[in-house]
Enzyme design. Structure first.
Site, PDB file in Angstrom:
ATOM      1  N   THR A 136      -8.554  -1.707  18.085  1.00 39.54           N
ATOM      2  CA  THR A 136      -9.395  -1.781  19.287  1.00 39.54           C
ATOM      3  C   THR A 136     -10.122  -0.465  19.556  1.00 39.54           C
ATOM      4  O   THR A 136     -10.644  -0.258  20.632  1.00 39.54           O
ATOM      5  CB  THR A 136      -8.549  -2.165  20.509  1.00 39.54           C
ATOM      6  OG1 THR A 136      -7.532  -1.168  20.692  1.00 39.54           O
ATOM      7  CG2 THR A 136      -7.896  -3.525  20.331  1.00 39.54           C
TER       8      THR A 136
ATOM      9  N   TYR B 299       0.829  -1.214   0.000  1.00 36.72           N
ATOM     10  CA  TYR B 299       0.000   0.000   0.000  1.00 36.72           C
ATOM     11  C   TYR B 299       0.859   1.259   0.000  1.00 36.72           C
ATOM     12  O   TYR B 299       2.025   1.225   0.414  1.00 36.72           O
ATOM     13  CB  TYR B 299      -0.946  -0.031   1.206  1.00 36.72           C
ATOM     14  CG  TYR B 299      -1.803  -1.285   1.193  1.00 36.72           C
ATOM     15  CD1 TYR B 299      -2.705  -1.509   0.157  1.00 36.72           C
ATOM     16  CD2 TYR B 299      -1.663  -2.264   2.176  1.00 36.72           C
ATOM     17  CE1 TYR B 299      -3.458  -2.677   0.111  1.00 36.72           C
ATOM     18  CE2 TYR B 299      -2.416  -3.431   2.140  1.00 36.72           C
ATOM     19  CZ  TYR B 299      -3.312  -3.633   1.098  1.00 36.72           C
ATOM     20  OH  TYR B 299      -4.053  -4.780   1.042  1.00 36.72           O
TER      21      TYR B 299
END
Ligand SMILES: *[C@@H]1O[C@H](CO)[C@@H](O)[C@H](O)[C@H]1NC(C)=O
Ligand SMILES: *[C@@H]1O[C@H](CO)[C@@H](O)[C@H](O)[C@H]1NC(C)=O
Ligand SMILES: *[C@@H]1O[C@H](CO)[C@@H](O)[C@H](O)[C@H]1NC(C)=O
Ligand SMILES: *[C@@H]1O[C@H](CO)[C@@H](O)[C@H](O)[C@H]1NC(C)=O
Length: 313
Positions: A231, A159
């Site tokens: 998270t 990427y």
């Protein structure tokens, strides 16, 4: 009638504007407060872009059951390059957020272990508890450590930037270091802890020069790994987690500095940042692999006998 429809049109505009304003503050809006509408249970309900926080089946953190760990002989050692980098530390109202300067002469890579690619370290996030028996996001056999440092890298082989990697497969690798008050303390973290008092309030920022990410890692080359998510919102399920099988040691003083941090700006009555932790999510048939070869242990075959974890109570 005409007046009424004009009023209605104005009303619709007002509505549109307030919606836009809401969108602009999404990044600010969420909290770790489990009793609040803005808390982890609701991240995926209120913002459609974060629906995976609610619907995802590969979410993090998790509880790691040591008796369910699977030894994988194909796991190699993982590496973190040793260059020192410049960075900035910020209180973003959620956690301590260290951003690595992308202009640093050498970028730090994470590679090896379960990873097929190189991952540029871009961010470090620090979670911590109000007492020493809470504060980590991952738990081991149901027990928590005093904090957790997450070193986040993005896949720079495939990427072109962190944003693109974040939403793409094999996009991120995160090393989670579980914190424990013990000697000898980690010197690099002790240096970093001097900056905590300068980012006590939300929005405060401080430069750090010559940070060594490799020095934060425990000496052990043993680790656990699984596929999960970030998270915090948007909870993208693009993370390969690496959790070294040894806690990293901090002093009580380092932790006390962290506990001084607040989630608001200095001019408001504000709560401490402590317990900035997402509750554990179901494993849902995922496998947690390890490079610890339990069969080599002469003292017996149980995994409990060989784990290095001593978790705080
Ligand atoms: C960190 O920044 C200083 C200047 O502020 C610069 O001299 C130094 O080379 C930088 N270090 C790295 C590793 O980029
Ligand atoms: C880091 O990874 C890139 C590929 O993304 C590679 O070109 C570079 O050599 C690596 N740097 C180090 C120090 O390993
Ligand atoms: C990241 O890369 C993608 C794809 O190459 C590009 O469209 C996007 O503008 C880039 N974003 C940033 C913030 O550079
Ligand atoms: C562990 O056991 C395997 C065979 O089961 C052996 O090849 C390897 O060398 C052993 N490792 C150590 C450190 O003893």
């Amino acid at each position: 009638m005409a007046t009424l429809s004009i009023l209605w049109v104005i009303g619709a505009y007002v509505l549109t504007f307030s919606k836009l304003a809401d969108c602009a503050t999404w990044a600010e809006w969420w909290t770790y407060d489990r009793t609040s509408l803005s808390g982890p249970e609701n991240w995926g309900k209120v913002n459609a872009e974060w629906s995976i926080c609610l619907k995802g089946n590969k979410q993090s953190p998790i509880n790691i059951r040591t008796k369910d760990l699977l030894y994988d002989p194909n796991l190699r050692r993982f590496h973190v390059s040793r260059h020192r980098v410049n960075a900035s530390m910020q209180n973003n109202g959620h956690f301590v957020h260290i951003t690595i300067d992308s202009s640093s002469k050498h970028l730090v890579n994470i590679s090896g272990g379960p990873l097929q690619y190189h991952y540029h370290v871009s961010d470090i996030v620090i979670h911590f508890g109000e007492t020493n028996s809470e504060g980590s996001e991952h738990s081991i056999d149901g027990r928590f450590h005093s904090g957790e440092i997450q070193i986040i890298g993005w896949n720079s082989d495939i990427y072109s930037n962190a944003t693109e990697a974040l939403g793409s497969s094999n996009g991120l690798a995160v090393i989670a270091l579980l914190m424990k008050v013990a000697e000898p303390i980690n010197i690099e973290f002790d240096v970093i802890s001097n900056f905590f008092s300068r980012v006590k309030y939300k929005g405060q920022k401080e430069h750090i020069r010559g940070l060594s990410i490799a020095e934060l890692l425990p000496a052990s080359s043993e680790f656990m790994t699984y596929e999960g998510s970030l998270t915090y919102p948007g909870c993208q399920e693009t993370v390969t987690w690496i959790i070294p099988n040894q806690p990293f040691h901090v002093s009580q003083k380092d932790l006390d500095f962290l506990r001084e941090l607040k989630i608001g700006t200095s001019d408001k009555v504000i709560q401490p940042m402590v317990n900035n932790i997402r509750p554990v999510n179901p494993l849902n048939h995922r496998t947690v692999r390890t490079n610890i070869n339990f069969r080599n242990v002469s003292s017996g075959c149980t995994m409990e006998a060989t784990t290095f974890y001593e978790v705080n109570f």
